[in-house]
Design an enzyme around this catalytic site. Structure first.
Site, PDB file in Angstrom:
ATOM      1  N   LYS A  73       0.823  -1.214   0.000  1.00 19.44           N
ATOM      2  CA  LYS A  73       0.000   0.000   0.000  1.00 19.44           C
ATOM      3  C   LYS A  73       0.865   1.276   0.000  1.00 19.44           C
ATOM      4  CE  LYS A  73      -2.353  -0.034   3.714  1.00 19.44           C
ATOM      5  NZ  LYS A  73      -2.319   0.995   4.752  1.00 19.44           N
ATOM      6  N   ARG A 100      -9.723   2.718  10.306  1.00 18.62           N
ATOM      7  CA  ARG A 100      -9.187   1.415  10.702  1.00 18.62           C
ATOM      8  C   ARG A 100     -10.257   0.493  11.259  1.00 18.62           C
ATOM      9  NH1 ARG A 100      -3.587   2.895  11.024  1.00 18.62           N
ATOM     10  NH2 ARG A 100      -2.293   1.168  11.665  1.00 18.62           N
TER      11      ARG A 100
HETATM   12  P1  AMP Z   1       0.728   2.970  10.879  1.00 21.94           P
HETATM   13  O1  AMP Z   1       1.910   3.796  10.476  1.00 21.94           O
HETATM   14  O2  AMP Z   1      -0.490   3.194   9.984  1.00 21.94           O
HETATM   15  O3  AMP Z   1       1.052   1.485  11.025  1.00 21.94           O
HETATM   16  O4  AMP Z   1       0.282   3.486  12.336  1.00 21.94           O
HETATM   17  C1  AMP Z   1       1.162   3.463  13.426  1.00 21.94           C
HETATM   18  C2  AMP Z   1       0.418   3.642  14.745  1.00 21.94           C
HETATM   19  O5  AMP Z   1      -0.284   4.895  14.751  1.00 21.94           O
HETATM   20  C3  AMP Z   1      -0.687   2.615  14.999  1.00 21.94           C
HETATM   21  O6  AMP Z   1      -0.178   1.433  15.582  1.00 21.94           O
HETATM   22  C4  AMP Z   1      -1.601   3.360  15.953  1.00 21.94           C
HETATM   23  O7  AMP Z   1      -1.067   3.404  17.250  1.00 21.94           O
HETATM   24  C5  AMP Z   1      -1.548   4.775  15.407  1.00 21.94           C
HETATM   25  N1  AMP Z   1      -2.617   5.003  14.391  1.00 21.94           N
HETATM   26  C6  AMP Z   1      -2.460   5.165  13.048  1.00 21.94           C
HETATM   27  N2  AMP Z   1      -3.641   5.351  12.434  1.00 21.94           N
HETATM   28  C7  AMP Z   1      -4.581   5.295  13.416  1.00 21.94           C
HETATM   29  C8  AMP Z   1      -5.995   5.384  13.435  1.00 21.94           C
HETATM   30  N3  AMP Z   1      -6.702   5.544  12.304  1.00 21.94           N
HETATM   31  N4  AMP Z   1      -6.624   5.292  14.630  1.00 21.94           N
HETATM   32  C9  AMP Z   1      -5.936   5.136  15.793  1.00 21.94           C
HETATM   33  N5  AMP Z   1      -4.605   5.015  15.845  1.00 21.94           N
HETATM   34  C10 AMP Z   1      -3.918   5.093  14.678  1.00 21.94           C
END
Ligand code: AMP
Length: 217
Positions: A14, A89
């Site tokens: 992605k 999410r």
């Molecule tokens: P990612 O880089 O998308 O894997 O996100 C890293 C971390 O950011 C996740 O493990 C969550 O702790 C937080 N996070 C990212 N997007 C969200 C979301 N839509 N809702 C809540 N926490 C988020």
């Protein structure tokens, strides 16, 4: 240019596809994970809370996430389209996203679901290698994408490493959580007739061609 949301399992590529869209169309890539990582560096109460939550792997509180999404999408550079990544999410976030879009006068745009077989993802996960110096990503299970020498970066000669969560056990947990939370989101957008499913069991170039075709339809 319509707005774009990608829905895809972990290791579906992605991030790579989002970067290709940014390169070709110049629209901003809004990643809630990236924004939260920035907030976590702030010397404030919220900064501290976000830093601790990110480290624990749990989700950040809804009110913080919703506010940051609404603020970011309200910026001028999103007026001509954007790619949203990492949000929504779960189904509650999808309902909230619909509201945020309505408040800002935006359409949902293209919801692109990149479907990849679990076996293919497992192969990508176990073969992924990253350069510790320049972050180039390789896959030793894919001959078009493997380094000349297995543990050395072709670009800079740096050492290649494997992410600690790139193993089958951790992947299984991430995959199950994705399936559980994402199925209702897919159903939600399918019912709105905005979801397009593409076969992601393919090369980076071919997947991008399919995405590009959807963007230009
Ligand atoms: P990612 O880089 O998308 O894997 O996100 C890293 C971390 O950011 C996740 O493990 C969550 O702790 C937080 N996070 C990212 N997007 C969200 C979301 N839509 N809702 C809540 N926490 C988020």
């Amino acid at each position: 240019m319509k707005n774009i949301m990608f829905i895809a399992p972990p290791a579906a590529g992605k991030g790579t596809q989002a970067e290709l869209v940014v390169e070709k169309y110049g629209i901003p890539h809004i990643s809630t994970g990236d924004i939260l990582r920035e907030i976590s560096k702030e010397d404030s109460e919220i900064g501290k809370y976000v830093q601790e939550t990110l480290a624990s792997g749990k989700l950040v509180k809804d009110d913080i996430t919703y506010q940051l999404v609404e603020d970011r999408l309200g910026k001028k550079d999103c007026k001509n389209g954007f790619i949203i990544d990492g949000f929504p999410r779960n189904i509650d976030q999808a309902y909230e996203y619909d509201k945020i879009l309505k408040n800002l006068g935006y359409d949902i745009g293209h919801v692109i679901y990149i479907n990849v077989d679990k076996k293919v993802l497992e192969k990508r996960i176990t073969g992924r290698r990253i350069c510790e110096d320049c972050n180039t990503i390789y896959n030793i299970n894919d001959k078009d994408n493997s380094p000349e020498i297995e543990s050395v970066c072709d670009n800079c000669g740096g050492k290649l490493y494997q992410r600690s969560d790139d193993n089958l056990e951790a992947f299984d947990t991430r995959y199950q959580m994705y399936m559980e939370k994402t199925e209702p989101i897919i159903k939600h957008y399918r019912e709105q007739n905005v979801l397009v499913e593409i076969d992601g069991n393919d090369t980076v170039e071919n997947i991008f061609k399919k995405i590009d075709k959807i963007i230009n339809e």
